[in-house]
Write an enzyme that holds these catalytic residues in place. Structure first.
Site, PDB file in Angstrom:
ATOM      1  N   ASP A  15       0.831  -1.211   0.000  1.00 19.24           N
ATOM      2  CA  ASP A  15       0.000   0.000   0.000  1.00 19.24           C
ATOM      3  C   ASP A  15       0.863   1.258   0.000  1.00 19.24           C
ATOM      4  N   ASP A  65      11.437   3.339  12.701  1.00 17.28           N
ATOM      5  CA  ASP A  65      10.761   2.098  13.064  1.00 17.28           C
ATOM      6  C   ASP A  65       9.655   2.459  14.050  1.00 17.28           C
ATOM      7  N   LEU A  87       0.730   2.951   7.829  1.00 15.79           N
ATOM      8  CA  LEU A  87       0.573   1.656   7.152  1.00 15.79           C
ATOM      9  C   LEU A  87       1.555   0.634   7.704  1.00 15.79           C
ATOM     10  N   ALA A  89       3.185  -2.162   9.695  1.00 22.85           N
ATOM     11  CA  ALA A  89       2.692  -3.270  10.523  1.00 22.85           C
ATOM     12  C   ALA A  89       3.392  -4.568  10.176  1.00 22.85           C
ATOM     13  N   GLN A  90       3.465  -5.453  11.154  1.00 28.44           N
ATOM     14  CA  GLN A  90       3.732  -6.870  10.875  1.00 28.44           C
ATOM     15  C   GLN A  90       2.366  -7.342  10.391  1.00 28.44           C
ATOM     16  N   THR A 134      -8.288  -3.063   9.720  1.00 27.05           N
ATOM     17  CA  THR A 134      -8.474  -4.262   8.898  1.00 27.05           C
ATOM     18  C   THR A 134      -9.753  -5.037   9.225  1.00 27.05           C
ATOM     19  N   GLU A 136      -9.792  -8.037   9.519  1.00 30.34           N
ATOM     20  CA  GLU A 136      -9.355  -9.088  10.441  1.00 30.34           C
ATOM     21  C   GLU A 136      -9.835  -8.770  11.862  1.00 30.34           C
ATOM     22  N   TYR A 158      -2.596 -10.544  15.520  1.00 33.74           N
ATOM     23  CA  TYR A 158      -2.634  -9.410  14.584  1.00 33.74           C
ATOM     24  C   TYR A 158      -3.965  -8.656  14.722  1.00 33.74           C
ATOM     25  N   LYS A 162      -4.590  -4.802  16.099  1.00 36.63           N
ATOM     26  CA  LYS A 162      -5.233  -3.789  15.247  1.00 36.63           C
ATOM     27  C   LYS A 162      -6.480  -3.200  15.928  1.00 36.63           C
ATOM     28  N   ARG A 193       1.703  -7.350  -4.123  1.00 32.64           N
ATOM     29  CA  ARG A 193       1.359  -8.044  -2.887  1.00 32.64           C
ATOM     30  C   ARG A 193       2.531  -8.918  -2.410  1.00 32.64           C
TER      31      ARG A 193
HETATM   32  P1  NAP Z   1       2.854  -4.880   3.815  1.00 33.98           P
HETATM   33  O1  NAP Z   1       3.072  -5.010   2.340  1.00 33.98           O
HETATM   34  O2  NAP Z   1       3.199  -6.000   4.709  1.00 33.98           O
HETATM   35  O3  NAP Z   1       3.655  -3.570   4.287  1.00 33.98           O
HETATM   36  C1  NAP Z   1       3.856  -3.286   5.640  1.00 33.98           C
HETATM   37  C2  NAP Z   1       4.834  -2.151   5.742  1.00 33.98           C
HETATM   38  O4  NAP Z   1       5.093  -1.888   7.129  1.00 33.98           O
HETATM   39  C3  NAP Z   1       6.205  -2.417   5.091  1.00 33.98           C
HETATM   40  O5  NAP Z   1       6.686  -1.219   4.544  1.00 33.98           O
HETATM   41  C4  NAP Z   1       7.064  -2.825   6.287  1.00 33.98           C
HETATM   42  O6  NAP Z   1       8.443  -2.612   6.098  1.00 33.98           O
HETATM   43  C5  NAP Z   1       6.507  -1.852   7.319  1.00 33.98           C
HETATM   44  N1  NAP Z   1       6.836  -2.211   8.689  1.00 33.98           N
HETATM   45  C6  NAP Z   1       6.663  -3.398   9.302  1.00 33.98           C
HETATM   46  N2  NAP Z   1       7.075  -3.316  10.593  1.00 33.98           N
HETATM   47  C7  NAP Z   1       7.522  -2.046  10.772  1.00 33.98           C
HETATM   48  C8  NAP Z   1       8.097  -1.351  11.842  1.00 33.98           C
HETATM   49  N3  NAP Z   1       8.301  -1.946  13.018  1.00 33.98           N
HETATM   50  N4  NAP Z   1       8.441  -0.055  11.693  1.00 33.98           N
HETATM   51  C9  NAP Z   1       8.250   0.553  10.487  1.00 33.98           C
HETATM   52  N5  NAP Z   1       7.733  -0.056   9.436  1.00 33.98           N
HETATM   53  C10 NAP Z   1       7.369  -1.344   9.562  1.00 33.98           C
HETATM   54  O7  NAP Z   1       1.338  -4.511   4.103  1.00 33.98           O
HETATM   55  P2  NAP Z   1       0.243  -3.831   3.138  1.00 33.98           P
HETATM   56  O8  NAP Z   1      -0.531  -4.904   2.489  1.00 33.98           O
HETATM   57  O9  NAP Z   1       0.865  -2.768   2.337  1.00 33.98           O
HETATM   58  O10 NAP Z   1      -0.720  -3.188   4.222  1.00 33.98           O
HETATM   59  C11 NAP Z   1      -0.508  -1.865   4.718  1.00 33.98           C
HETATM   60  C12 NAP Z   1      -1.193  -1.718   6.064  1.00 33.98           C
HETATM   61  O11 NAP Z   1      -2.589  -1.982   5.918  1.00 33.98           O
HETATM   62  C13 NAP Z   1      -0.707  -2.677   7.135  1.00 33.98           C
HETATM   63  O12 NAP Z   1      -0.766  -1.990   8.373  1.00 33.98           O
HETATM   64  C14 NAP Z   1      -1.717  -3.803   7.121  1.00 33.98           C
HETATM   65  O13 NAP Z   1      -1.773  -4.427   8.390  1.00 33.98           O
HETATM   66  C15 NAP Z   1      -2.976  -3.043   6.792  1.00 33.98           C
HETATM   67  N6  NAP Z   1      -4.016  -3.781   6.079  1.00 33.98           N
HETATM   68  C16 NAP Z   1      -3.684  -4.469   4.938  1.00 33.98           C
HETATM   69  C17 NAP Z   1      -4.689  -5.125   4.228  1.00 33.98           C
HETATM   70  C18 NAP Z   1      -4.393  -5.879   2.966  1.00 33.98           C
HETATM   71  O14 NAP Z   1      -5.224  -6.705   2.566  1.00 33.98           O
HETATM   72  N7  NAP Z   1      -3.294  -5.602   2.279  1.00 33.98           N
HETATM   73  C19 NAP Z   1      -6.018  -5.068   4.697  1.00 33.98           C
HETATM   74  C20 NAP Z   1      -6.301  -4.337   5.834  1.00 33.98           C
HETATM   75  C21 NAP Z   1      -5.289  -3.682   6.517  1.00 33.98           C
HETATM   76  P3  NAP Z   1       9.389  -3.730   5.404  1.00 33.98           P
HETATM   77  O15 NAP Z   1       9.198  -3.547   3.931  1.00 33.98           O
HETATM   78  O16 NAP Z   1      10.741  -3.348   5.870  1.00 33.98           O
HETATM   79  O17 NAP Z   1       8.927  -5.062   5.886  1.00 33.98           O
HETATM   80  O1  G4F Z   2      -3.768 -14.068   2.136  1.00 33.70           O
HETATM   81  P1  G4F Z   2      -3.894 -14.288   3.592  1.00 33.70           P
HETATM   82  O2  G4F Z   2      -2.648 -14.593   4.359  1.00 33.70           O
HETATM   83  O3  G4F Z   2      -4.624 -13.006   4.165  1.00 33.70           O
HETATM   84  P2  G4F Z   2      -5.396 -12.720   5.549  1.00 33.70           P
HETATM   85  O4  G4F Z   2      -5.014 -13.675   6.592  1.00 33.70           O
HETATM   86  O5  G4F Z   2      -6.846 -12.619   5.218  1.00 33.70           O
HETATM   87  O6  G4F Z   2      -4.799 -11.307   5.950  1.00 33.70           O
HETATM   88  C1  G4F Z   2      -4.671 -10.263   4.979  1.00 33.70           C
HETATM   89  O7  G4F Z   2      -5.863  -9.530   4.931  1.00 33.70           O
HETATM   90  C2  G4F Z   2      -6.204  -8.846   6.151  1.00 33.70           C
HETATM   91  C3  G4F Z   2      -7.538  -8.130   5.909  1.00 33.70           C
HETATM   92  O8  G4F Z   2      -8.580  -8.964   6.346  1.00 33.70           O
HETATM   93  C4  G4F Z   2      -5.087  -7.866   6.464  1.00 33.70           C
HETATM   94  F1  G4F Z   2      -5.389  -7.129   7.554  1.00 33.70           F
HETATM   95  C5  G4F Z   2      -3.799  -8.631   6.674  1.00 33.70           C
HETATM   96  O9  G4F Z   2      -2.747  -7.695   6.929  1.00 33.70           O
HETATM   97  C6  G4F Z   2      -3.476  -9.409   5.408  1.00 33.70           C
HETATM   98  O10 G4F Z   2      -3.175  -8.499   4.391  1.00 33.70           O
HETATM   99  O11 G4F Z   2      -4.915 -15.459   3.880  1.00 33.70           O
HETATM  100  C7  G4F Z   2      -6.228 -15.455   3.400  1.00 33.70           C
HETATM  101  C8  G4F Z   2      -6.890 -16.777   3.684  1.00 33.70           C
HETATM  102  C9  G4F Z   2      -6.769 -17.253   5.138  1.00 33.70           C
HETATM  103  O12 G4F Z   2      -8.005 -17.737   5.538  1.00 33.70           O
HETATM  104  C10 G4F Z   2      -5.764 -18.379   5.083  1.00 33.70           C
HETATM  105  O13 G4F Z   2      -5.955 -19.385   6.064  1.00 33.70           O
HETATM  106  O14 G4F Z   2      -6.234 -17.769   2.908  1.00 33.70           O
HETATM  107  C11 G4F Z   2      -6.043 -18.925   3.705  1.00 33.70           C
HETATM  108  N1  G4F Z   2      -4.940 -19.681   3.123  1.00 33.70           N
HETATM  109  C12 G4F Z   2      -5.030 -20.942   2.622  1.00 33.70           C
HETATM  110  N2  G4F Z   2      -3.828 -21.355   2.190  1.00 33.70           N
HETATM  111  C13 G4F Z   2      -3.649 -19.278   3.033  1.00 33.70           C
HETATM  112  C14 G4F Z   2      -2.950 -20.337   2.443  1.00 33.70           C
HETATM  113  N3  G4F Z   2      -3.056 -18.127   3.396  1.00 33.70           N
HETATM  114  C15 G4F Z   2      -1.721 -18.003   3.160  1.00 33.70           C
HETATM  115  N4  G4F Z   2      -1.106 -16.852   3.486  1.00 33.70           N
HETATM  116  N5  G4F Z   2      -0.984 -19.033   2.600  1.00 33.70           N
HETATM  117  C16 G4F Z   2      -1.554 -20.235   2.235  1.00 33.70           C
HETATM  118  O15 G4F Z   2      -0.893 -21.123   1.733  1.00 33.70           O
END
Ligand code: NAP
Ligand code: G4F
Length: 348
Positions: A15, A65, A87, A89-90, A134, A136, A158, A162, A193
């Site tokens: 993001d 950080d 944005l 997060a772990q 999220t 989640e 997680y 959140k 992604r």
């Molecule tokens: P992402 O690709 O995992 O990116 C997370 C970012 O946070 C990366 O830049 C990472 O740095 C950084 N980060 C992790 N730990 C940190 C720390 N301790 N201090 C500073 N930076 C740190 O996640 P994303 O998909 O872009 O999502 C962005 C945000 O939206 C996250 O907070 C996630 O939880 C939230 N979110 C995501 C989704 C989704 O479906 N994508 C949905 C709902 C909410 P590095 O590159 O060094 O690891």
């Molecule tokens: O792709 P996932 O790991 O995403 P998840 O757990 O939904 O989390 C993502 O979306 C959240 C928003 O709801 C964000 F907040 C979060 O930061 C992240 O971006 O898994 C999606 C689904 C789960 O139910 C998981 O159990 O896919 C299922 N799954 C099945 N096989 C798998 C796998 N997930 C992963 N990562 N790897 C597999 O092999």
């Protein structure tokens, strides 16, 4: 007119990359916080330096950080941004069971550190704050579909972290009048992604299998259902939240859900691969036209607690923010596949 200044924590993530590009195109100066890493972690944003929009040194990176109070505070004080997007997060749900304490520190207290910095440096009236919440947080869902009034019921470290970040954002909004908004974003994906999230893992593996570079895709729970959108649409919603007349909380989603199995079927169809499914649960498998088993389940990809189903209702954002996503599941899959196919072409 004075250029707006944005500060993005988590700029190197999926993001962060989309949001940086979006804000630069809007004419912002964008500051991003990246972590020091022993291997490169800026691949998603490296191209921005070559982008015409960032020529005038309006994209600046800082080491920091969110688990380090002083670095957060120093950066906020130095930049005094108009908008902060948290944005950072772990963000991996399964990993949060392995590193729960770190996940709490970064994902929950990280948000608090940024909010405290805004307050400590007297920026309450100047700096708007976006918290990356999220779906989640809904966990084992208490209502279908989920909207801004649905109670949270998180099922992972997680999700729990959140929820803290969500409520501390509401609290600082109410207690200190900070313009602080929560996005409650459902899963959003893209070519950028992370490779261990299921959509990217599936698209990458099936493309590799098609080109003979991988034999099998191993997955976990095929029955889980998710509401998947495109990150490009979702970062626009983040920005719109901070331009709205008041701080508030907004659900962002597509309102459509598919299982992991459905997702695999859709990807394989676009790639012209016919799959035949057999078995149930952990024994479920998929075979290709040549009767080769190409999808199998592995216990290690199942989670200690699962979120079985997520489907959102974004009526509020559509009405108040006039948010209009341009992608659907099919254009998302097409975008993800064509990115992978380009890599295969370039490899040749
Ligand atoms: P992402 O690709 O995992 O990116 C997370 C970012 O946070 C990366 O830049 C990472 O740095 C950084 N980060 C992790 N730990 C940190 C720390 N301790 N201090 C500073 N930076 C740190 O996640 P994303 O998909 O872009 O999502 C962005 C945000 O939206 C996250 O907070 C996630 O939880 C939230 N979110 C995501 C989704 C989704 O479906 N994508 C949905 C709902 C909410 P590095 O590159 O060094 O690891
Ligand atoms: O792709 P996932 O790991 O995403 P998840 O757990 O939904 O989390 C993502 O979306 C959240 C928003 O709801 C964000 F907040 C979060 O930061 C992240 O971006 O898994 C999606 C689904 C789960 O139910 C998981 O159990 O896919 C299922 N799954 C099945 N096989 C798998 C796998 N997930 C992963 N990562 N790897 C597999 O092999």
């Amino acid at each position: 007119m004075k250029k707006k200044i944005a500060l993005i924590f988590g700029v190197t993530g999926q993001d962060g990359a989309y949001l940086s590009r979006f804000l630069l195109k809007k004419g912002y100066t964008v500051h991003g916080v990246k972590r020091r890493s022993s291997s490169l972690n800026t691949q998603r944003i490296d191209h921005i330096y070559q982008d015409p929009y960032s020529k005038k040194r309006n994209f600046i990176l800082h080491y920091g950080d969110v688990t380090d109070t002083l670095s957060v505070s120093t950066i906020v004080k130095k930049i005094k941004p108009d908008e902060i997007y948290n944005l950072a997060a772990q963000s991996h749900v399964a990993v949060s069971f392995e590193v729960p304490e770190y996940t709490g520190n970064a994902d929950a207290i990280g948000a608090l550190r940024i909010l405290e910095s805004i307050k400590f440096h007297g920026l309450e009236k100047k700096t708007k704050f976006y918290q990356a919440g999220t779906s989640e947080m809904f966990g084992k869902v208490l209502q279908v579909p989920q909207n801004e009034l649905t109670s949270f019921n998180p099922k992972s470290p997680y999700g729990v972290a959140k929820v803290y970040a969500h409520w501390i954002t509401v609290n600082y909004r109410e207690a200190y009048n900070i313009f602080a908004s929560n996005g409650i974003l459902f899963n959003h994906e893209s070519p950028l992604r992370g490779e261990t999230f299921v959509t990217k893992k599936v698209v990458k593996a099936l493309c590799n299998i098609k080109f003979g570079k991988q034999k099998k895709l191993f997955v976990g729970n095929l029955n889980a259902k998710r509401d998947w959108g495109h990150a490009e649409d979702y970062v626009q919603a983040m920005w719109k939240m901070l331009q709205f007349k008041r701080p508030d909380d907004f659900v962002i989603c597509t309102g459509k859900q598919y299982s992991i199995r459905d997702f695999i079927k859709m990807v394989s169809k676009v790639l012209g691969m016919k799959l035949r499914w057999t078995g149930k649960g952990i024994n479920e498998k998929a075979f290709d036209e040549n009767n080769r088993c190409i999808v199998e389940c592995r216990k290690k990809y199942f989670r200690p607690a699962e979120v079985d189903t997520l489907i959102g209702d974004a009526s509020k954002a559509k009405k108040l923010l006039k948010w209009k996503p341009k992608h659907n599941i099919h254009s998302l899959i097409k975008d993800m596949i064509s990115y992978e196919l380009d890599i295969h072409k370039n490899d040749k």
